[in-house]
Design a protein around this motif. Structure first.
Motif, PDB file in Angstrom:
ATOM      1  N   MET A  17     -11.827  16.954 -33.998  1.00 11.67           N
ATOM      2  CA  MET A  17     -10.546  17.584 -33.831  1.00 11.67           C
ATOM      3  C   MET A  17     -10.719  19.085 -33.594  1.00 11.67           C
ATOM      4  O   MET A  17      -9.982  19.655 -32.816  1.00 11.67           O
ATOM      5  CB  MET A  17      -9.704  17.308 -35.075  1.00 11.67           C
ATOM      6  CG  MET A  17      -8.265  17.639 -34.894  1.00 11.67           C
ATOM      7  SD  MET A  17      -7.355  16.737 -33.632  1.00 11.67           S
ATOM      8  CE  MET A  17      -7.437  15.090 -34.235  1.00 11.67           C
ATOM      9  N   GLN A  18     -11.704  19.659 -34.278  1.00 17.77           N
ATOM     10  CA  GLN A  18     -11.955  21.087 -34.095  1.00 17.77           C
ATOM     11  C   GLN A  18     -12.316  21.402 -32.641  1.00 17.77           C
ATOM     12  O   GLN A  18     -11.836  22.379 -32.080  1.00 17.77           O
ATOM     13  CB  GLN A  18     -13.088  21.552 -35.020  1.00 17.77           C
ATOM     14  CG  GLN A  18     -12.773  21.446 -36.489  1.00 17.77           C
ATOM     15  CD  GLN A  18     -11.703  22.426 -36.915  1.00 17.77           C
ATOM     16  OE1 GLN A  18     -11.520  23.467 -36.313  1.00 17.77           O
ATOM     17  NE2 GLN A  18     -10.989  22.073 -37.969  1.00 17.77           N
ATOM     18  N   GLU A  19     -13.147  20.562 -32.060  1.00 17.45           N
ATOM     19  CA  GLU A  19     -13.584  20.781 -30.678  1.00 17.45           C
ATOM     20  C   GLU A  19     -12.404  20.673 -29.710  1.00 17.45           C
ATOM     21  O   GLU A  19     -12.265  21.478 -28.798  1.00 17.45           O
ATOM     22  CB  GLU A  19     -14.661  19.765 -30.316  1.00 17.45           C
ATOM     23  CG  GLU A  19     -15.278  19.990 -28.969  1.00 17.45           C
ATOM     24  CD  GLU A  19     -16.371  18.983 -28.652  1.00 17.45           C
ATOM     25  OE1 GLU A  19     -16.768  18.934 -27.477  1.00 17.45           O
ATOM     26  OE2 GLU A  19     -16.814  18.252 -29.561  1.00 17.45           O
ATOM     27  N   ALA A  20     -11.546  19.685 -29.927  1.00 25.92           N
ATOM     28  CA  ALA A  20     -10.366  19.511 -29.076  1.00 25.92           C
ATOM     29  C   ALA A  20      -9.427  20.702 -29.216  1.00 25.92           C
ATOM     30  O   ALA A  20      -8.889  21.207 -28.232  1.00 25.92           O
ATOM     31  CB  ALA A  20      -9.638  18.218 -29.435  1.00 25.92           C
ATOM     32  N   ALA A  21      -9.231  21.165 -30.443  1.00 27.96           N
ATOM     33  CA  ALA A  21      -8.352  22.320 -30.678  1.00 27.96           C
ATOM     34  C   ALA A  21      -8.912  23.561 -30.001  1.00 27.96           C
ATOM     35  O   ALA A  21      -8.166  24.340 -29.397  1.00 27.96           O
ATOM     36  CB  ALA A  21      -8.185  22.551 -32.172  1.00 27.96           C
TER      37      ALA A  21
ATOM     38  N   TYR B  80      -2.766  17.284 -34.884  1.00 29.26           N
ATOM     39  CA  TYR B  80      -2.422  16.234 -35.845  1.00 29.26           C
ATOM     40  C   TYR B  80      -0.925  15.908 -35.782  1.00 29.26           C
ATOM     41  O   TYR B  80      -0.530  14.756 -35.838  1.00 29.26           O
ATOM     42  CB  TYR B  80      -2.783  16.647 -37.275  1.00 29.26           C
ATOM     43  CG  TYR B  80      -4.260  16.624 -37.566  1.00 29.26           C
ATOM     44  CD1 TYR B  80      -4.995  15.443 -37.463  1.00 29.26           C
ATOM     45  CD2 TYR B  80      -4.932  17.775 -37.951  1.00 29.26           C
ATOM     46  CE1 TYR B  80      -6.355  15.418 -37.736  1.00 29.26           C
ATOM     47  CE2 TYR B  80      -6.290  17.764 -38.228  1.00 29.26           C
ATOM     48  CZ  TYR B  80      -6.987  16.581 -38.110  1.00 29.26           C
ATOM     49  OH  TYR B  80      -8.335  16.557 -38.379  1.00 29.26           O
ATOM     50  N   ARG B  81      -0.102  16.938 -35.640  1.00 29.25           N
ATOM     51  CA  ARG B  81       1.347  16.725 -35.557  1.00 29.25           C
ATOM     52  C   ARG B  81       1.700  15.937 -34.301  1.00 29.25           C
ATOM     53  O   ARG B  81       2.510  15.012 -34.345  1.00 29.25           O
ATOM     54  CB  ARG B  81       2.082  18.061 -35.581  1.00 29.25           C
ATOM     55  CG  ARG B  81       3.586  17.894 -35.618  1.00 29.25           C
ATOM     56  CD  ARG B  81       4.316  19.192 -35.797  1.00 29.25           C
ATOM     57  NE  ARG B  81       3.697  20.237 -35.004  1.00 29.25           N
ATOM     58  CZ  ARG B  81       3.841  21.531 -35.235  1.00 29.25           C
ATOM     59  NH1 ARG B  81       4.577  21.950 -36.242  1.00 29.25           N
ATOM     60  NH2 ARG B  81       3.263  22.423 -34.473  1.00 29.25           N
TER      61      ARG B  81
ATOM     62  N   LEU C 184      -7.328   7.460 -31.415  1.00 24.93           N
ATOM     63  CA  LEU C 184      -7.901   6.268 -32.022  1.00 24.93           C
ATOM     64  C   LEU C 184      -8.437   6.663 -33.391  1.00 24.93           C
ATOM     65  O   LEU C 184      -9.216   7.611 -33.505  1.00 24.93           O
ATOM     66  CB  LEU C 184      -9.035   5.735 -31.143  1.00 24.93           C
ATOM     67  CG  LEU C 184      -9.805   4.544 -31.668  1.00 24.93           C
ATOM     68  CD1 LEU C 184      -8.886   3.325 -31.763  1.00 24.93           C
ATOM     69  CD2 LEU C 184     -10.968   4.249 -30.745  1.00 24.93           C
ATOM     70  N   ARG C 185      -7.993   5.975 -34.422  1.00 25.08           N
ATOM     71  CA  ARG C 185      -8.472   6.256 -35.771  1.00 25.08           C
ATOM     72  C   ARG C 185      -9.562   5.250 -36.121  1.00 25.08           C
ATOM     73  O   ARG C 185      -9.352   4.053 -36.061  1.00 25.08           O
ATOM     74  CB  ARG C 185      -7.326   6.158 -36.762  1.00 25.08           C
ATOM     75  CG  ARG C 185      -7.710   6.567 -38.160  1.00 25.08           C
ATOM     76  CD  ARG C 185      -6.538   6.565 -39.094  1.00 25.08           C
ATOM     77  NE  ARG C 185      -5.580   7.613 -38.810  1.00 25.08           N
ATOM     78  CZ  ARG C 185      -5.664   8.865 -39.264  1.00 25.08           C
ATOM     79  NH1 ARG C 185      -6.686   9.218 -40.012  1.00 25.08           N
ATOM     80  NH2 ARG C 185      -4.741   9.749 -38.979  1.00 25.08           N
ATOM     81  N   LEU C 186     -10.736   5.766 -36.461  1.00 23.04           N
ATOM     82  CA  LEU C 186     -11.883   4.949 -36.881  1.00 23.04           C
ATOM     83  C   LEU C 186     -12.226   5.351 -38.306  1.00 23.04           C
ATOM     84  O   LEU C 186     -12.928   6.337 -38.521  1.00 23.04           O
ATOM     85  CB  LEU C 186     -13.080   5.183 -35.963  1.00 23.04           C
ATOM     86  CG  LEU C 186     -12.873   4.844 -34.488  1.00 23.04           C
ATOM     87  CD1 LEU C 186     -14.044   5.335 -33.656  1.00 23.04           C
ATOM     88  CD2 LEU C 186     -12.689   3.353 -34.329  1.00 23.04           C
ATOM     89  N   GLY C 187     -11.680   4.614 -39.266  1.00 22.58           N
ATOM     90  CA  GLY C 187     -11.857   5.016 -40.659  1.00 22.58           C
ATOM     91  C   GLY C 187     -11.102   6.305 -40.892  1.00 22.58           C
ATOM     92  O   GLY C 187      -9.910   6.384 -40.639  1.00 22.58           O
TER      93      GLY C 187
ATOM     94  N   ILE D 101     -10.778  10.643 -36.358  1.00 27.11           N
ATOM     95  CA  ILE D 101      -9.786  10.501 -35.284  1.00 27.11           C
ATOM     96  C   ILE D 101     -10.486  10.857 -33.982  1.00 27.11           C
ATOM     97  O   ILE D 101     -11.121  11.902 -33.870  1.00 27.11           O
ATOM     98  CB  ILE D 101      -8.580  11.430 -35.510  1.00 27.11           C
ATOM     99  CG1 ILE D 101      -7.850  11.036 -36.790  1.00 27.11           C
ATOM    100  CG2 ILE D 101      -7.647  11.383 -34.318  1.00 27.11           C
ATOM    101  CD1 ILE D 101      -6.709  11.951 -37.154  1.00 27.11           C
ATOM    102  N   ARG D 102     -10.368   9.966 -33.012  1.00 29.18           N
ATOM    103  CA  ARG D 102     -10.991  10.177 -31.702  1.00 29.18           C
ATOM    104  C   ARG D 102      -9.903  10.376 -30.657  1.00 29.18           C
ATOM    105  O   ARG D 102      -8.920   9.638 -30.614  1.00 29.18           O
ATOM    106  CB  ARG D 102     -11.848   8.972 -31.305  1.00 29.18           C
ATOM    107  CG  ARG D 102     -12.938   8.665 -32.283  1.00 29.18           C
ATOM    108  CD  ARG D 102     -14.014   9.705 -32.201  1.00 29.18           C
ATOM    109  NE  ARG D 102     -15.083   9.332 -33.115  1.00 29.18           N
ATOM    110  CZ  ARG D 102     -15.777  10.212 -33.808  1.00 29.18           C
ATOM    111  NH1 ARG D 102     -15.528  11.477 -33.691  1.00 29.18           N
ATOM    112  NH2 ARG D 102     -16.713   9.809 -34.616  1.00 29.18           N
TER     113      ARG D 102
END
Length: 56
Positions: free
Chosen positions: A1-5, A16-17, A27-30, A33-34
């Motif tokens: 998520m940091q990389e996407a942000a 996230y919002r 896609l949530r894997l455990g 989040i992907r």
């Protein structure tokens, strides 16, 4: 998520919002989040287009 942000120049909380609102597919894997690279690319392009239209 940091990389996407970082790529989108926004805060991870904003992403996230968007995911919670269903506006950003993820896609949530455990606990992880992907995000699709293609979706991120399109989002980045649309933000760039908004900047162009605002700056004329």
């Amino acid at each position: 998520m940091q990389e996407a942000a970082r790529l989108l120049r926004t805060h991870p909380h904003f992403l996230y919002r968007l995911i919670r609102q269903g506006r950003l597919p993820a896609l949530r894997l455990g606990r992880a989040i992907r995000l699709s690279e293609d979706v991120l690319r399109r989002m980045l392009e649309s933000r760039e287009q908004e900047g162009v239209s605002r700056n004329g």
